[in-house]
Design an enzyme around this catalytic site. Structure first.
Site, PDB file in Angstrom:
ATOM      1  N   TYR A  53       0.848  -1.204   0.000  1.00  0.00           N
ATOM      2  CA  TYR A  53       0.000   0.000   0.000  1.00  0.00           C
ATOM      3  C   TYR A  53       0.882   1.253   0.000  1.00  0.00           C
ATOM      4  O   TYR A  53       0.620   2.215  -0.718  1.00  0.00           O
ATOM      5  CB  TYR A  53      -0.932  -0.010   1.221  1.00  0.00           C
ATOM      6  CG  TYR A  53      -1.422   1.362   1.626  1.00  0.00           C
ATOM      7  CD1 TYR A  53      -2.310   2.073   0.816  1.00  0.00           C
ATOM      8  CD2 TYR A  53      -0.966   1.964   2.804  1.00  0.00           C
ATOM      9  CE1 TYR A  53      -2.731   3.346   1.174  1.00  0.00           C
ATOM     10  CE2 TYR A  53      -1.382   3.238   3.163  1.00  0.00           C
ATOM     11  CZ  TYR A  53      -2.266   3.924   2.343  1.00  0.00           C
ATOM     12  OH  TYR A  53      -2.660   5.189   2.696  1.00  0.00           O
ATOM     13  N   HIS A 306       1.689  12.719  -6.914  1.00  0.00           N
ATOM     14  CA  HIS A 306       1.258  11.847  -5.815  1.00  0.00           C
ATOM     15  C   HIS A 306       2.211  10.657  -5.665  1.00  0.00           C
ATOM     16  O   HIS A 306       1.816   9.549  -5.287  1.00  0.00           O
ATOM     17  CB  HIS A 306      -0.166  11.349  -6.075  1.00  0.00           C
ATOM     18  CG  HIS A 306      -1.038  11.317  -4.851  1.00  0.00           C
ATOM     19  ND1 HIS A 306      -1.810  12.372  -4.465  1.00  0.00           N
ATOM     20  CD2 HIS A 306      -1.253  10.350  -3.914  1.00  0.00           C
ATOM     21  CE1 HIS A 306      -2.478  12.044  -3.360  1.00  0.00           C
ATOM     22  NE2 HIS A 306      -2.140  10.826  -3.005  1.00  0.00           N
TER      23      HIS A 306
HETATM   24  C1  LIG Z   1       1.075   5.907   2.060  1.00  0.00           C
HETATM   25  C2  LIG Z   1       0.845   7.212   1.363  1.00  0.00           C
HETATM   26  C3  LIG Z   1      -0.304   7.932   1.639  1.00  0.00           C
HETATM   27  C4  LIG Z   1      -0.505   9.172   1.012  1.00  0.00           C
HETATM   28  N1  LIG Z   1      -1.620   9.903   1.338  1.00  0.00           N
HETATM   29  C5  LIG Z   1      -1.768  11.145   0.811  1.00  0.00           C
HETATM   30  C6  LIG Z   1      -2.854  11.965   1.225  1.00  0.00           C
HETATM   31  O1  LIG Z   1      -3.670  11.573   2.040  1.00  0.00           O
HETATM   32  N2  LIG Z   1      -2.954  13.195   0.665  1.00  0.00           N
HETATM   33  C7  LIG Z   1      -2.051  13.665  -0.256  1.00  0.00           C
HETATM   34  O2  LIG Z   1      -2.163  14.802  -0.723  1.00  0.00           O
HETATM   35  N3  LIG Z   1      -1.023  12.912  -0.641  1.00  0.00           N
HETATM   36  C8  LIG Z   1      -0.843  11.669  -0.132  1.00  0.00           C
HETATM   37  N4  LIG Z   1       0.212  10.899  -0.515  1.00  0.00           N
HETATM   38  C9  LIG Z   1       1.166  11.447  -1.499  1.00  0.00           C
HETATM   39  C10 LIG Z   1       2.294  12.170  -0.800  1.00  0.00           C
HETATM   40  O3  LIG Z   1       1.854  13.351  -0.179  1.00  0.00           O
HETATM   41  C11 LIG Z   1       3.390  12.576  -1.794  1.00  0.00           C
HETATM   42  O4  LIG Z   1       2.805  13.299  -2.865  1.00  0.00           O
HETATM   43  C12 LIG Z   1       4.150  11.406  -2.342  1.00  0.00           C
HETATM   44  O5  LIG Z   1       4.285  10.372  -1.409  1.00  0.00           O
HETATM   45  C13 LIG Z   1       5.524  11.884  -2.749  1.00  0.00           C
HETATM   46  O6  LIG Z   1       6.227  10.903  -3.377  1.00  0.00           O
HETATM   47  P1  LIG Z   1       7.320   9.981  -2.672  1.00  0.00           P
HETATM   48  O7  LIG Z   1       6.559   8.983  -1.846  1.00  0.00           O
HETATM   49  O8  LIG Z   1       7.988   9.369  -3.850  1.00  0.00           O
HETATM   50  O9  LIG Z   1       8.214  10.861  -1.819  1.00  0.00           O
HETATM   51  C14 LIG Z   1       0.439   9.655   0.085  1.00  0.00           C
HETATM   52  C15 LIG Z   1       1.590   8.931  -0.183  1.00  0.00           C
HETATM   53  C16 LIG Z   1       1.799   7.721   0.454  1.00  0.00           C
HETATM   54  C17 LIG Z   1       3.070   6.954   0.162  1.00  0.00           C
END
Ligand SMILES: Cc1cc2nc3c(=O)[nH]c(=O)nc-3n(C[C@H](O)[C@H](O)[C@H](O)COP(=O)(O)O)c2cc1C
Length: 412
Positions: A53, A306
């Site tokens: 996940y 994202h």
């Molecule tokens: C487990 C998980 C949950 C996430 N949930 C959200 C969220 O609720 N809202 C949001 O704007 N981005 C969410 N994101 C995206 C992160 O804010 C971010 O854009 C992204 O993880 C950045 O990329 P990286 O994981 O390669 O650093 C989520 C990412 C992950 C890994």
């Protein structure tokens, strides 16, 4: 509104608190030298469906991988004959200093990784003097995080909901709790096809099948430490919004069904008018939408796909950054996330015009690896990497960076 177009402040704008942060020298973190090591530890400690996940992305995970490899195509152009004593990483945005040019990005579901994960992340961000963004779907609520980490530079991320009253209440709660900025995410209006989640039967609320039960049973340490805790499956911000007798399952269901399917500039305008502090739009990768954000009166954008979790095939954010910076033309503060795995990635993004990067999965893996100690370790690690890159590039301040320090597509 804010001084979002102010130049990066010179010198230490905040008292750097990095001397308080340490990379671990013993235990399971002692040999975690990079974020990939943390990812490996997380994989060993989490049930497969929870690890996937966090780790996984949309469809074939092309964007997920592209985000990371795109940084590697960029070459540095160092200045080797340079005075490099007295290096500082301090930057400034929205009128406040940050002790380093990165922060912790919003992530829902971190409670599956460690109890009170959002509180831990905010506390460590405060200790490091960097921003923390709390997700709408976070496990801990805005109020819990504010009470536990009042001194943190706390931002709130909003998914737009169908009920304008709910959006307004969440903004009021964030303002009352002292959140200094609002991050509105626009790239997740419908759920992407996350192939790994489909294969693993990962759903929220969690469904118990023989497969998932077997998966959990293989991780007794995780069951004992995390799963039995209420906060593991909670959606803190939703609990007070769902009427009497709230349960974690009801909160998740509410979150899923209440999310707005489409978000237009008109909805964003309503939020803009309600929120008097800095507001950023997260999920922008084009010049066209950057122009829209300027017209809206936003203070900043987060160049983000994202983390490759949604529309597979989207351009890597570091490749999109130059067009967004050009379109913003100093009128917006530009942040970037997705694929940032090491200090040199942060420096490349800053050279191309970002003011700050947000870190996602590396922080999540650090939490899964060792909770508080893990987050401290990863923040100290990235800070240390940036410091070394600064020295080797021949700069002492972040505002010395400009595009002449990198060559795009140096290594196709
Ligand atoms: C487990 C998980 C949950 C996430 N949930 C959200 C969220 O609720 N809202 C949001 O704007 N981005 C969410 N994101 C995206 C992160 O804010 C971010 O854009 C992204 O993880 C950045 O990329 P990286 O994981 O390669 O650093 C989520 C990412 C992950 C890994």
């Amino acid at each position: 509104m804010t001084d979002s177009s102010a130049p990066i402040a010179r010198g230490p704008v905040v008292e750097p608190r990095w001397s308080d942060l340490r990379m671990a020298t013993s235990g399971r973190l002692a040999h975690a030298w990079d974020t990939e090591d943390l990812r490996r530890i997380a994989r060993r400690r989490l049930p497969r469906l929870i690890f996937d996940y966090v780790d996984g992305g949309g469809e074939n995970e092309i964007t997920l991988n592209r985000n990371v490899t795109a940084f590697d195509r960029i070459g540095f152009r160092p200045r080797t004959v340079a005075e490099i004593d007295g290096r500082t990483q301090s930057v400034s945005f929205f009128g406040r200093g940050s002790a380093a040019p990165f922060g912790i990005g919003p992530m829902g579901g971190l409670g599956f990784l460690w109890p009170d994960a959002d509180i831990i992340a905010a506390r460590l961000a405060a200790k490091a003097g960097i921003p923390h963004v709390l997700a709408s779907g976070a496990s801990n609520s805005i109020e819990q995080v504010a009470a536990a980490a009042p001194e943190a530079r706390r931002w709130f991320q909003l998914y737009v909901f169908r009920d304008p009253g709910l959006n307004r209440r969440l903004l009021e709660r964030a303002a009352a709790a002292g959140c200094e900025a609002l991050v509105v995410t626009t790239d997740t209006q419908i759920n992407a096809k996350r192939t790994r989640d489909f294969r693993n039967g990962f759903e929220l609320p969690m469904r118990f099948t023989p497969r998932t039960v077997y998966d959990f049973a293989r991780r007794p340490r995780w069951l004992w430490k995390v799963a039995r805790r209420h906060s593991s499956s909670a959606m803190g911000n939703m609990m007070s919004e769902i009427g009497p007798n709230p349960t974690a399952a009801k909160a998740v269901e509410f979150f899923r069904t209440e999310r707005s399917r489409s978000v237009g500039w008109e909805e964003l305008k309503i939020l803009r008018d309600l929120w008097k502090r800095p507001m950023l739009i997260k999920g922008i990768v084009t010049a066209e939408e950057t122009a829209g954000a300027v017209a809206l009166g936003a203070d900043g954008v987060v160049v983000s796909n994202h983390g490759g979790r949604n529309l597979d095939g989207t351009v890597a954010t570091i490749d999109a950054l130059p067009e967004v910076v050009a379109a913003a033309s100093g009128r917006l503060t530009v942040l970037l996330d997705s694929g940032v795995r090491k200090g040199s990635d942060v420096v490349k993004a800053l050279a191309l015009g970002a003011r700050c990067c947000l870190i996602g999965r590396p922080v999540a893996f650090a939490l899964a690896a060792a909770g508080e100690a893990g987050v401290e370790h990863v923040l100290a690690m990235i800070h240390d990497e940036i410091d070394r890159v600064q020295g080797l590039l021949g700069i002492t301040r972040m505002d010395q960076l400009d595009p002449s320090f990198v060559r795009l597509d140096a290594h196709p």
